[in-house]
Design an enzyme around this catalytic site. Structure first.
Site, short mmCIF file in Angstrom:
data_model
loop_
_atom_site.label_atom_id
_atom_site.label_comp_id
_atom_site.label_asym_id
_atom_site.label_seq_id
_atom_site.Cartn_x
_atom_site.Cartn_y
_atom_site.Cartn_z
N ARG A 1 0.67 -3.33 7.10
CA ARG A 1 1.49 -2.53 8.02
C ARG A 1 2.34 -3.30 9.01
NH1 ARG A 1 -3.66 1.10 9.06
NH2 ARG A 1 -4.50 -0.97 8.58
N ASP B 1 -5.51 -6.38 -6.58
CA ASP B 1 -6.74 -6.15 -5.80
C ASP B 1 -7.47 -4.92 -6.33
OD1 ASP B 1 -8.68 -6.30 -3.85
OD2 ASP B 1 -7.43 -5.42 -2.27
N LYS C 1 -10.83 -5.06 -7.28
CA LYS C 1 -12.26 -5.17 -6.94
C LYS C 1 -13.14 -4.74 -8.12
CE LYS C 1 -11.59 -4.69 -1.94
NZ LYS C 1 -10.16 -4.29 -1.84
N HIS D 1 -16.01 -4.28 -10.79
CA HIS D 1 -17.47 -4.22 -10.67
C HIS D 1 -17.98 -3.38 -11.83
CE1 HIS D 1 -21.10 -3.64 -7.69
NE2 HIS D 1 -21.49 -3.87 -8.93
N ASP D 2 -18.42 -4.05 -12.91
CA ASP D 2 -18.86 -3.32 -14.10
C ASP D 2 -19.75 -4.27 -14.91
OD1 ASP D 2 -18.98 -1.48 -16.32
OD2 ASP D 2 -17.07 -0.66 -15.66
N ILE D 3 -20.12 -3.89 -16.10
CA ILE D 3 -20.96 -4.80 -16.91
C ILE D 3 -20.12 -6.02 -17.29
CG2 ILE D 3 -22.46 -2.95 -17.74
CD1 ILE D 3 -20.94 -3.12 -20.43
N PRO D 4 -20.81 -7.16 -17.57
CA PRO D 4 -20.07 -8.40 -17.81
C PRO D 4 -18.99 -8.29 -18.88
CG PRO D 4 -22.41 -8.88 -17.52
CD PRO D 4 -22.28 -7.38 -17.54
N LYS E 1 0.65 -7.77 -2.78
CA LYS E 1 -0.66 -7.28 -3.23
C LYS E 1 -0.50 -5.87 -3.80
CE LYS E 1 -4.14 -5.73 -0.47
NZ LYS E 1 -5.14 -4.72 -0.85
N ASP F 1 0.86 -1.20 0.00
CA ASP F 1 0.00 0.00 0.00
C ASP F 1 0.88 1.24 0.00
OD1 ASP F 1 -2.46 -1.40 0.00
OD2 ASP F 1 -2.22 -1.81 2.13
N ARG G 1 -2.88 -9.72 12.33
CA ARG G 1 -1.98 -9.05 13.27
C ARG G 1 -1.27 -10.07 14.13
NH1 ARG G 1 -2.67 -5.80 10.17
NH2 ARG G 1 -3.35 -3.64 10.35
N THR H 1 -15.83 -4.89 4.44
CA THR H 1 -15.86 -4.87 5.91
C THR H 1 -16.20 -3.46 6.44
OG1 THR H 1 -13.47 -4.72 5.81
CG2 THR H 1 -14.39 -6.86 6.34
O1 C5P Z 1 -1.98 -2.83 6.82
P1 C5P Z 1 -2.97 -3.96 6.89
O2 C5P Z 1 -2.34 -5.29 7.28
O3 C5P Z 1 -4.18 -3.61 7.70
O4 C5P Z 1 -3.41 -4.13 5.37
C1 C5P Z 1 -4.38 -5.01 4.98
C2 C5P Z 1 -4.59 -4.93 3.48
O5 C5P Z 1 -5.73 -5.69 3.16
C3 C5P Z 1 -4.84 -3.53 2.95
O6 C5P Z 1 -4.30 -3.47 1.63
C4 C5P Z 1 -6.34 -3.42 2.92
O7 C5P Z 1 -6.82 -2.56 1.94
C5 C5P Z 1 -6.74 -4.86 2.59
N1 C5P Z 1 -8.08 -5.22 3.04
C6 C5P Z 1 -8.50 -5.16 4.35
N2 C5P Z 1 -9.75 -5.53 4.72
C7 C5P Z 1 -10.59 -5.98 3.82
C8 C5P Z 1 -10.20 -6.06 2.49
C9 C5P Z 1 -8.93 -5.69 2.12
O8 C5P Z 1 -7.72 -4.77 5.21
N3 C5P Z 1 -11.78 -6.36 4.19
#
Ligand code: C5P
Length: 244
Positions: free
Chosen positions: A220, A71, A73, A75-78, A44, A22, A190, A130
């Site tokens: 992170r 990543d 994500k 989301h559009d027409i098929p 990623k 990121d 984590r 989420t």
């Molecule tokens: O820094 P951290 O470990 O929180 O990063 C998690 C990665 O996963 C980020 O790139 C975040 O956008 C992605 N992500 C997330 N939760 C989701 C979907 C994707 O944290 N539900």
């Protein structure tokens, strides 16, 4: 039968860890991969880095021996999503996300596009973000509780030919039970004692793997660590401890 860019996760812990790059530019992302070294095999690339650098970032990372989880994500027409699956495959993506909310026609078009490619990415459906809680879902006209909506979209995606999901640690057990053959990619990881930051539904690497995760996405705790290589080694050790 086509061979995906992304083989089923091997037993090696390194094949199950995805480091989230990121970063706003390639220089920062590549500096991190250089600091961590060969311990990582998957990274990623999300919207931030992809929009800054374009698809060339995928081949740049691949040239360093890294597999790429793209990543975006979709989301559009098929027709548009099917085309994006093809170009993501040409660019070298090994895993690729799309929104289950795009509906069965979009998901089937994506799955069909992947099936027609020599080296397709594995497609992963994102069910309910989420960041969406019950009031947020209500605001877009969904009265079902978030968990019911996740189950509905996952089932629809599976029926449409999508064989992988991104889900939170809390949903690993239920998703693994409902779809034992699905690839499960889990963010919000984590290590014990690490800063949680803005994540809420977190799990340790060992508990996520033990519950049925295929891949862990870690940002992170590695990218912001004083010693990213040491942080990576510690996480790989935790993954190994759960797979013995
Ligand atoms: O820094 P951290 O470990 O929180 O990063 C998690 C990665 O996963 C980020 O790139 C975040 O956008 C992605 N992500 C997330 N939760 C989701 C979907 C994707 O944290 N539900």
């Amino acid at each position: 039968m086509t061979t995906p860019n992304s083989p089923a996760p091997a037993n090696s812990p390194q094949d199950r860890l995805i480091v989230a790059l990121d970063f706003p530019d390639a220089a920062s992302a590549l500096a991190l991969t250089a600091r961590v070294g060969p311990a990582i095999r998957w990274v990623k690339v999300g919207l931030e880095l992809f929009i800054a650098e374009g698809p060339g970032i995928i081949s740049t990372l691949a040239a360093r021996g890294l597999n790429v989880f793209l990543d975006l994500k979709l989301h559009d027409i098929p027709n548009t999503v099917a085309g994006a699956v093809r170009t993501a495959s040409s660019a070298g993506a090994g895993l690729l996300t799309l929104h289950a909310g795009g509906g069965p026609a979009m998901l089937q078009a994506a799955a069909n596009a992947a099936a027609g490619l020599p080296n397709p990415p594995q497609l992963l459906a994102v069910t309910v973000l989420t960041s969406m809680d019950a009031p947020q879902l209500n605001a877009i006209g969904v009265s079902a509780p978030p968990a019911a909506q996740v189950a509905r979209l996952a089932s629809m995606a599976w029926t449409s030919g999508i064989r992988g999901f991104v889900c939170s640690a809390e949903e690993i057990t239920s998703t693994h039970t409902a779809f034992p053959d699905a690839t499960l990619v889990i963010p919000g990881i984590r290590p014990a004692g690490a800063a949680i930051g803005d994540q809420k539904r977190v799990a340790t690497p060992a508990s996520a793997i033990a519950a049925g995760a295929s891949y862990l996405v870690v940002g992170r705790p590695i990218t912001q660590a004083p010693d990213p290589a040491a942080a990576t080694t510690a996480i790989l050790r935790e993954i190994a401890s759960a797979t013995k």
